[in-house]
Motif scaffolding. Structure first.
Motif, PDB file in Angstrom:
ATOM      1  N   TYR A  72       0.815  -1.217   0.000  1.00  0.00           N
ATOM      2  CA  TYR A  72       0.000   0.000   0.000  1.00  0.00           C
ATOM      3  C   TYR A  72       0.851   1.271   0.000  1.00  0.00           C
ATOM      4  CZ  TYR A  72      -3.959   2.976   1.397  1.00  0.00           C
ATOM      5  OH  TYR A  72      -4.928   3.936   1.457  1.00  0.00           O
ATOM      6  N   GLY A  73       1.946   1.268   0.728  1.00  0.00           N
ATOM      7  CA  GLY A  73       2.768   2.469   0.868  1.00  0.00           C
ATOM      8  C   GLY A  73       3.365   2.967  -0.438  1.00  0.00           C
ATOM      9  N   GLY A  74       3.616   2.077  -1.381  1.00  0.00           N
ATOM     10  CA  GLY A  74       4.236   2.476  -2.642  1.00  0.00           C
ATOM     11  C   GLY A  74       3.261   2.822  -3.742  1.00  0.00           C
ATOM     12  N   LEU A 106      -1.825   7.738  -5.120  1.00  0.00           N
ATOM     13  CA  LEU A 106      -3.034   8.115  -4.377  1.00  0.00           C
ATOM     14  C   LEU A 106      -4.287   7.549  -5.035  1.00  0.00           C
ATOM     15  CD1 LEU A 106      -2.360  11.828  -3.362  1.00  0.00           C
ATOM     16  CD2 LEU A 106      -2.432   9.815  -1.894  1.00  0.00           C
ATOM     17  N   ARG A 107      -4.295   7.513  -6.345  1.00  0.00           N
ATOM     18  CA  ARG A 107      -5.473   6.998  -7.052  1.00  0.00           C
ATOM     19  C   ARG A 107      -5.646   5.492  -6.838  1.00  0.00           C
ATOM     20  NH1 ARG A 107      -7.135   7.371 -13.179  1.00  0.00           N
ATOM     21  NH2 ARG A 107      -9.363   7.567 -12.826  1.00  0.00           N
ATOM     22  N   LYS A 108      -4.540   4.751  -6.880  1.00  0.00           N
ATOM     23  CA  LYS A 108      -4.619   3.305  -6.653  1.00  0.00           C
ATOM     24  C   LYS A 108      -5.017   3.015  -5.204  1.00  0.00           C
ATOM     25  CE  LYS A 108      -2.302  -1.017  -7.552  1.00  0.00           C
ATOM     26  NZ  LYS A 108      -1.155  -1.674  -8.148  1.00  0.00           N
ATOM     27  N   LYS A 109      -4.488   3.798  -4.272  1.00  0.00           N
ATOM     28  CA  LYS A 109      -4.896   3.652  -2.875  1.00  0.00           C
ATOM     29  C   LYS A 109      -6.394   3.905  -2.731  1.00  0.00           C
ATOM     30  CE  LYS A 109      -0.533   5.064  -0.744  1.00  0.00           C
ATOM     31  NZ  LYS A 109       0.127   6.083   0.066  1.00  0.00           N
ATOM     32  N   ALA A 110      -6.900   4.911  -3.436  1.00  0.00           N
ATOM     33  CA  ALA A 110      -8.328   5.229  -3.375  1.00  0.00           C
ATOM     34  C   ALA A 110      -9.168   4.072  -3.914  1.00  0.00           C
ATOM     35  CB  ALA A 110      -8.620   6.509  -4.144  1.00  0.00           C
ATOM     36  N   ASP A 152      -9.028   1.349  -1.208  1.00  0.00           N
ATOM     37  CA  ASP A 152      -9.812   1.783  -0.054  1.00  0.00           C
ATOM     38  C   ASP A 152     -11.310   1.752  -0.358  1.00  0.00           C
ATOM     39  OD1 ASP A 152      -7.548   2.146   1.442  1.00  0.00           O
ATOM     40  OD2 ASP A 152      -7.475   4.327   1.161  1.00  0.00           O
ATOM     41  N   ALA A 153     -11.689   2.173  -1.565  1.00  0.00           N
ATOM     42  CA  ALA A 153     -13.099   2.170  -1.945  1.00  0.00           C
ATOM     43  C   ALA A 153     -13.646   0.741  -1.977  1.00  0.00           C
ATOM     44  CB  ALA A 153     -13.294   2.836  -3.305  1.00  0.00           C
ATOM     45  N   PHE A 154     -12.828  -0.198  -2.407  1.00  0.00           N
ATOM     46  CA  PHE A 154     -13.261  -1.597  -2.403  1.00  0.00           C
ATOM     47  C   PHE A 154     -13.358  -2.138  -0.976  1.00  0.00           C
ATOM     48  CE2 PHE A 154     -12.069  -6.100  -2.255  1.00  0.00           C
ATOM     49  CZ  PHE A 154     -13.162  -6.640  -2.916  1.00  0.00           C
ATOM     50  N   SER A 155     -12.330  -1.877  -0.181  1.00  0.00           N
ATOM     51  CA  SER A 155     -12.302  -2.453   1.170  1.00  0.00           C
ATOM     52  C   SER A 155     -13.328  -1.819   2.103  1.00  0.00           C
ATOM     53  CB  SER A 155     -10.901  -2.355   1.768  1.00  0.00           C
ATOM     54  OG  SER A 155     -10.531  -1.012   1.926  1.00  0.00           O
ATOM     55  N   LYS A 190     -15.032  10.244  -0.319  1.00  0.00           N
ATOM     56  CA  LYS A 190     -13.732  10.886  -0.537  1.00  0.00           C
ATOM     57  C   LYS A 190     -12.881  10.061  -1.504  1.00  0.00           C
ATOM     58  CE  LYS A 190     -13.548  12.718   4.137  1.00  0.00           C
ATOM     59  NZ  LYS A 190     -12.829  12.625   5.415  1.00  0.00           N
ATOM     60  N   ASP A 191     -12.930   8.733  -1.369  1.00  0.00           N
ATOM     61  CA  ASP A 191     -12.172   7.869  -2.276  1.00  0.00           C
ATOM     62  C   ASP A 191     -12.703   7.959  -3.702  1.00  0.00           C
ATOM     63  OD1 ASP A 191     -10.458   6.936  -0.301  1.00  0.00           O
ATOM     64  OD2 ASP A 191     -11.768   5.244   0.218  1.00  0.00           O
ATOM     65  N   ILE A 192     -14.013   8.002  -3.846  1.00  0.00           N
ATOM     66  CA  ILE A 192     -14.608   8.150  -5.182  1.00  0.00           C
ATOM     67  C   ILE A 192     -14.188   9.483  -5.788  1.00  0.00           C
ATOM     68  CG2 ILE A 192     -16.790   8.439  -6.415  1.00  0.00           C
ATOM     69  CD1 ILE A 192     -17.973   6.349  -4.449  1.00  0.00           C
ATOM     70  N   ALA A 193     -14.155  10.520  -4.985  1.00  0.00           N
ATOM     71  CA  ALA A 193     -13.712  11.829  -5.482  1.00  0.00           C
ATOM     72  C   ALA A 193     -12.242  11.769  -5.912  1.00  0.00           C
ATOM     73  CB  ALA A 193     -13.908  12.887  -4.411  1.00  0.00           C
ATOM     74  N   ARG A 194     -11.392  11.071  -5.138  1.00  0.00           N
ATOM     75  CA  ARG A 194      -9.982  10.933  -5.522  1.00  0.00           C
ATOM     76  C   ARG A 194      -9.829  10.156  -6.819  1.00  0.00           C
ATOM     77  NH1 ARG A 194      -9.181   9.251  -0.276  1.00  0.00           N
ATOM     78  NH2 ARG A 194      -8.878  11.028   1.042  1.00  0.00           N
TER      79      ARG A 194
END
Length: 168
Positions: free
Chosen positions: A82-84, A87-91, A94-97, A158-162
C-alpha cells in the motif's frame, strides 16, 4: 460531486471530529476510576463498581474515538504494498475495502439495536455484584457504531472523489 454528498462529508467529518476530540478525554475518566480503585483497595473497603465502570469507560473511549481515528487516517494498514501505490490506486483499494467495513458495521448496528431494545424492554443488568443497567453502554455503542458507519460512507465518497480527480 453532488452537493448533498459534499455536505454529507462536511457534516459527518465535523461531527466525528468533535465527538472524537471529546472522547479523547475519556482516558482521564478511566485513569480516575482506576486510581480510585487502587486507593479504595489500599485504604478503604474495595469498591464493587470500579472495574466494571472502567470497562464501560474504555468501551465508550474506543467506540466513540474510532470514527475520528478513521477520519485522521490513523487506522492500521498493511503498508507492505500500500505504501508504494499512487493516491489513485490507494483510493481504488480503499473504496473496495470500505464495502467490507460497511457490511460489517451494518450487521453490528443491527445486532446492537436489537440488543439495546432487549436491554431496555427487560431491564437487563450485568451479572456482577454491582449489577448496573446495561442499556446506557449499549446506547453509547450503537451511537458509536452509527458514527463509524457514517464516517465509512464519508471515506467512500472521498475515495470516489480521488478516483475521479475531484476535490471535495
Amino acid at each position: 460531486m453532488p452537493k448533498f454528498i459534499v455536505y454529507f462529508v462536511k457534516y459527518v467529518d465535523a461531527v466525528n471530529y468533535r465527538v472524537g476530540r471529546f472522547a479523547m478525554y475519556g482516558i482521564f475518566v478511566m485513569m480516575a476510576i482506576l486510581l480510585w480503585s487502587s486507593i479504595s483497595k489500599t485504604f478503604f473497603t474495595p469498591s464493587l463498581w470500579t472495574l466494571e465502570m472502567a470497562q464501560f469507560a474504555m468501551v465508550a473511549y474506543y467506540i466513540l474515538g474510532g470514527p475520528y481515528s478513521i477520519q485522521l487516517g490513523s487506522n492500521v494498514r498493511m503498508d507492505l504494498l500500500y505504501g508504494g501505490w499512487s493516491l489513485r490506486k490507494k483510493a481504488w483499494v480503499d473504496a473496495f475495502s470500505v464495502f467490507c467495513l460497511l457490511f460489517f458495521l451494518v450487521v453490528l448496528l443491527w445486532g446492537g439495536f436489537s440488543s439495546t431494545a432487549y436491554s431496555l424492554e427487560y431491564g437487563e443488568r450485568s451479572p456482577t455484584a454491582w449489577r448496573p443497567q446495561m442499556w446506557p453502554i449499549k446506547v453509547i455503542m450503537c451511537a458509536g457504531i452509527l458514527l463509524m458507519l457514517l464516517q465509512a460512507l464519508s471515506e467512500l465518497f472521498k475515495d470516489i472523489a480521488r478516483i475521479r480527480n475531484v476535490e471535495l
